[in-house]
Design a protein around this motif. Structure first.
Motif, PDB file in Angstrom:
ATOM      1  N   ARG A 167       0.824  -1.210   0.000  1.00  0.00           N
ATOM      2  CA  ARG A 167       0.000   0.000   0.000  1.00  0.00           C
ATOM      3  C   ARG A 167       0.859   1.263   0.000  1.00  0.00           C
ATOM      4  NH1 ARG A 167      -4.101  -0.569   4.721  1.00  0.00           N
ATOM      5  NH2 ARG A 167      -4.909   1.359   3.834  1.00  0.00           N
ATOM      6  N   GLY A 168       2.049   1.145  -0.547  1.00  0.00           N
ATOM      7  CA  GLY A 168       2.930   2.320  -0.628  1.00  0.00           C
ATOM      8  C   GLY A 168       3.953   2.343   0.498  1.00  0.00           C
ATOM      9  N   ILE A 169       4.608   3.493   0.673  1.00  0.00           N
ATOM     10  CA  ILE A 169       5.650   3.621   1.693  1.00  0.00           C
ATOM     11  C   ILE A 169       4.999   3.810   3.057  1.00  0.00           C
ATOM     12  CG2 ILE A 169       7.584   5.018   2.492  1.00  0.00           C
ATOM     13  CD1 ILE A 169       8.311   3.825  -0.127  1.00  0.00           C
ATOM     14  N   ARG A 170       5.407   2.989   4.028  1.00  0.00           N
ATOM     15  CA  ARG A 170       4.887   3.174   5.388  1.00  0.00           C
ATOM     16  C   ARG A 170       6.064   3.318   6.352  1.00  0.00           C
ATOM     17  NH1 ARG A 170       3.156  -2.862   7.483  1.00  0.00           N
ATOM     18  NH2 ARG A 170       5.284  -3.639   7.477  1.00  0.00           N
ATOM     19  N   ILE A 171       5.766   3.781   7.572  1.00  0.00           N
ATOM     20  CA  ILE A 171       6.834   3.911   8.563  1.00  0.00           C
ATOM     21  C   ILE A 171       7.124   2.537   9.140  1.00  0.00           C
ATOM     22  CG2 ILE A 171       7.504   4.877  10.793  1.00  0.00           C
ATOM     23  CD1 ILE A 171       6.157   7.428  10.088  1.00  0.00           C
ATOM     24  N   GLY A 172       8.336   2.053   8.909  1.00  0.00           N
ATOM     25  CA  GLY A 172       8.737   0.734   9.381  1.00  0.00           C
ATOM     26  C   GLY A 172      10.244   0.679   9.450  1.00  0.00           C
ATOM     27  N   VAL A 173      10.820  -0.370   8.891  1.00  0.00           N
ATOM     28  CA  VAL A 173      12.274  -0.544   8.883  1.00  0.00           C
ATOM     29  C   VAL A 173      12.683  -0.892   7.455  1.00  0.00           C
ATOM     30  CG1 VAL A 173      14.168  -1.989   9.705  1.00  0.00           C
ATOM     31  CG2 VAL A 173      12.371  -1.260  11.294  1.00  0.00           C
ATOM     32  N   ASN A 174      13.586  -0.096   6.894  1.00  0.00           N
ATOM     33  CA  ASN A 174      14.062  -0.348   5.533  1.00  0.00           C
ATOM     34  C   ASN A 174      15.592  -0.392   5.525  1.00  0.00           C
ATOM     35  OD1 ASN A 174      14.685  -0.464   2.860  1.00  0.00           O
ATOM     36  ND2 ASN A 174      13.862   1.570   2.336  1.00  0.00           N
ATOM     37  N   PRO A 175      16.162  -1.574   5.810  1.00  0.00           N
ATOM     38  CA  PRO A 175      17.629  -1.670   5.911  1.00  0.00           C
ATOM     39  C   PRO A 175      18.335  -1.307   4.604  1.00  0.00           C
ATOM     40  CG  PRO A 175      16.541  -3.674   6.706  1.00  0.00           C
ATOM     41  CD  PRO A 175      15.495  -2.859   6.017  1.00  0.00           C
ATOM     42  N   ALA A 176      17.607  -1.301   3.472  1.00  0.00           N
ATOM     43  CA  ALA A 176      18.234  -0.981   2.187  1.00  0.00           C
ATOM     44  C   ALA A 176      18.210   0.525   1.902  1.00  0.00           C
ATOM     45  CB  ALA A 176      17.512  -1.722   1.062  1.00  0.00           C
ATOM     46  N   GLY A 177      17.489   1.296   2.709  1.00  0.00           N
ATOM     47  CA  GLY A 177      17.358   2.738   2.460  1.00  0.00           C
ATOM     48  C   GLY A 177      18.585   3.510   2.915  1.00  0.00           C
ATOM     49  N   PRO A 178      18.759   4.748   2.419  1.00  0.00           N
ATOM     50  CA  PRO A 178      19.948   5.533   2.782  1.00  0.00           C
ATOM     51  C   PRO A 178      19.972   5.931   4.259  1.00  0.00           C
ATOM     52  CG  PRO A 178      18.423   6.834   1.429  1.00  0.00           C
ATOM     53  CD  PRO A 178      17.892   5.434   1.446  1.00  0.00           C
ATOM     54  N   VAL A 179      21.174   5.955   4.827  1.00  0.00           N
ATOM     55  CA  VAL A 179      21.412   6.387   6.215  1.00  0.00           C
ATOM     56  C   VAL A 179      22.722   7.161   6.241  1.00  0.00           C
ATOM     57  CG1 VAL A 179      20.255   4.405   7.289  1.00  0.00           C
ATOM     58  CG2 VAL A 179      22.692   4.268   6.795  1.00  0.00           C
ATOM     59  N   ASP A 180      22.983   7.851   7.339  1.00  0.00           N
ATOM     60  CA  ASP A 180      24.306   8.422   7.605  1.00  0.00           C
ATOM     61  C   ASP A 180      24.601   8.194   9.081  1.00  0.00           C
ATOM     62  OD1 ASP A 180      26.615   9.779   8.030  1.00  0.00           O
ATOM     63  OD2 ASP A 180      26.004  11.618   7.004  1.00  0.00           O
TER      64      ASP A 180
END
Ligand SMILES: [Zn+2]
Length: 444
Positions: free
Chosen positions: A179-192
């Motif tokens: 259902r689209g982007i939700r608030i969760g955990v995305n280990p593949a997403g960008p971080v710093d």
């Protein structure tokens, strides 16, 4: 021999030799008694006691030549422009600090008070709760000016140095779902995961202040927490102030709009993350640091970010919908009464000689801003803070805006803004960043 010794001494103490002075102060900003807490729409009653006291912490730097600088951190969700502007006006009038040389940052704790009027449209607040919040905003404004004044009064010879560490508890929270982007955990997403650290030491080496930063929402604790606290950042500040007696430890929020602590949701985890961060700062403080020198060049650029136009029918439908949340109804009433087309957006740059630049963005900027700024400006260390000076809503990158989700769409209801930004928001922010960086002498 004597001459050689003196030369060695001067080489070892570049900041002192240049006449640099620094001062720090801490003002308790814990509300008196129960107060409505910010950050989570699910809360339905005021706070129940204090787990950890909340502070405004100030660091004043007089580089010896050129203007002085004051940096203030607050254990709060974020400052509205109304408070930031008033504090800046008073600090300029009383202490002669120009707007570009005052940096106000918030730790984004979600277990602090509502900072009126930010995010107040989340709830239909009882009248006496609104009165308490208005009174707190007045008191806070005075307290922030006091913090600046006390730090300036504390100016004394100091050595500044800086370094970088790393901790890994921040995770990208924009999780793709059916259902689209939700608030969760995305280990593949960008971080710093970088942890910038500035050490302020007395000539005898004693640590007088520490400024440290991280790009991670200060939201280990969730909406069922009703005790006031500074969350993981508050834990880290308290730990460092205990490790270095007499020192003031200031936490700065970086571009953490789409970053959450992982795991989260308990007091134990807030303490675990806070202690991990403090331990890393402690390690950096005792490692090889580079000198941080003056003068400090400062730039302030205010731009305007445009929202995508919304027809009145959107808000009329929200008002007609019996299932609409209080936040949706409050936003609809506000927009029908006086439409909003855009918002003022501050970008600030503080550059210490040729050593380090601190770029401070307003709002809840996502990590893409930090990563792009660091890609564009290489060769001299750069720290990219957000939640600085004023927080008006999330600031999505073009990628996040196109993908949708909380940071692009839903948060604007809670912030009482009309709807998503118009395409081009990232370009507008970077135009302002480029101007500010150019004024402090940095080119891409
Ligand atoms: Zn947030």
């Amino acid at each position: 021999m004597m001459r050689r010794l003196l030369l060695l001494l001067f080489a070892a103490l570049p900041a002192c030799a240049a006449g640099l002075r620094a001062g720090a102060a801490r003002v308790d900003i814990t509300p008196d008694g129960p107060i409505w807490m910010s950050g989570y729409a699910s809360r339905n009653h005021p706070s129940e006691g204090v787990r950890q006291r909340l502070f405004a912490r100030a660091l004043a730097i007089d580089p010896g030549s050129g203007g002085r600088v004051v940096i203030i951190s607050t254990d709060l969700v974020g400052l509205p422009a109304s408070i930031a502007d008033e504090v800046a006006a008073r600090v300029r009038n009383r202490f002669g600090i120009e707007r570009a040389r005052l940096l106000l940052n918030s730790s984004h704790t979600h277990t602090g008070p509502v900072v009126w009027p930010n995010l107040a449209a989340m709830w239909d607040l009882p009248a006496d709760e609104e009165t308490k919040l208005r009174e707190y905003a007045v008191r806070l404004t005075g307290d922030l000016v006091t913090a600046a004044g006390n730090a300036l009064a504390d100016l004394a010879p100091a050595q500044l140095s800086f370094g970088f560490g790393e901790v890994g508890f921040a995770v990208n929270r924009r999780e793709p779902s059916a259902r689209g982007i939700r608030i969760g955990v995305n280990p593949a997403g960008p971080v710093d995961h970088q942890v910038p650290v500035i050490k302020v030491a007395a000539p005898d080496g004693r640590v007088r202040a520490v400024l440290f930063a991280y790009a991670c929402h200060n939201t280990t604790l969730t909406g069922d927490s009703y005790q006031l606290s500074g969350d993981y950042a508050g834990v880290a500040e308290a730990q460092l102030e205990s490790d270095y007696p007499g020192a003031t430890a200031l936490f700065l929020s970086l571009c953490e709009g789409d970053q959450n602590p992982n795991p989260r949701s308990t007091v134990e985890l807030a303490e675990q993350h806070g202690h991990a961060l403090a331990a890393e700062v402690h390690r950096v403080l005792n490692g090889d640091l580079r000198p941080l020198r003056g003068p400090v060049r400062a730039a302030w650029v205010e731009t305007r970010l445009r929202f995508a136009p919304q027809p009145r029918s959107v808000y009329e439908a929200d008002l007609a919908n019996p299932k609409a949340s209080p936040a949706l109804r409050n936003r609809a009433r506000k927009m029908l009464a006086s439409p909003v087309t855009g918002v003022a957006y501050p970008v600030q740059a503080l550059r210490f000689a040729h050593d380090l630049t601190l770029l401070a963005l307003g709002g809840e900027a996502v990590v893409d801003y930090d990563l792009r700024a660091k890609r564009e400006y290489t060769g001299e260390p750069l720290v990219v803070a957000a939640y600085s000076n004023s927080v008006m809503c999330y600031i999505p990158s073009e990628r996040v805006l196109a993908e949708g989700g909380y940071e692009a769409v839903d948060n604007l209801v809670y912030y009482g803004q009309p709807g998503p930004f118009a395409p081009g928001v990232e370009t507008s922010v970077f135009d302002a960043i480029h101007q500010a960086m150019k004024r402090v002498g940095r080119s891409k």
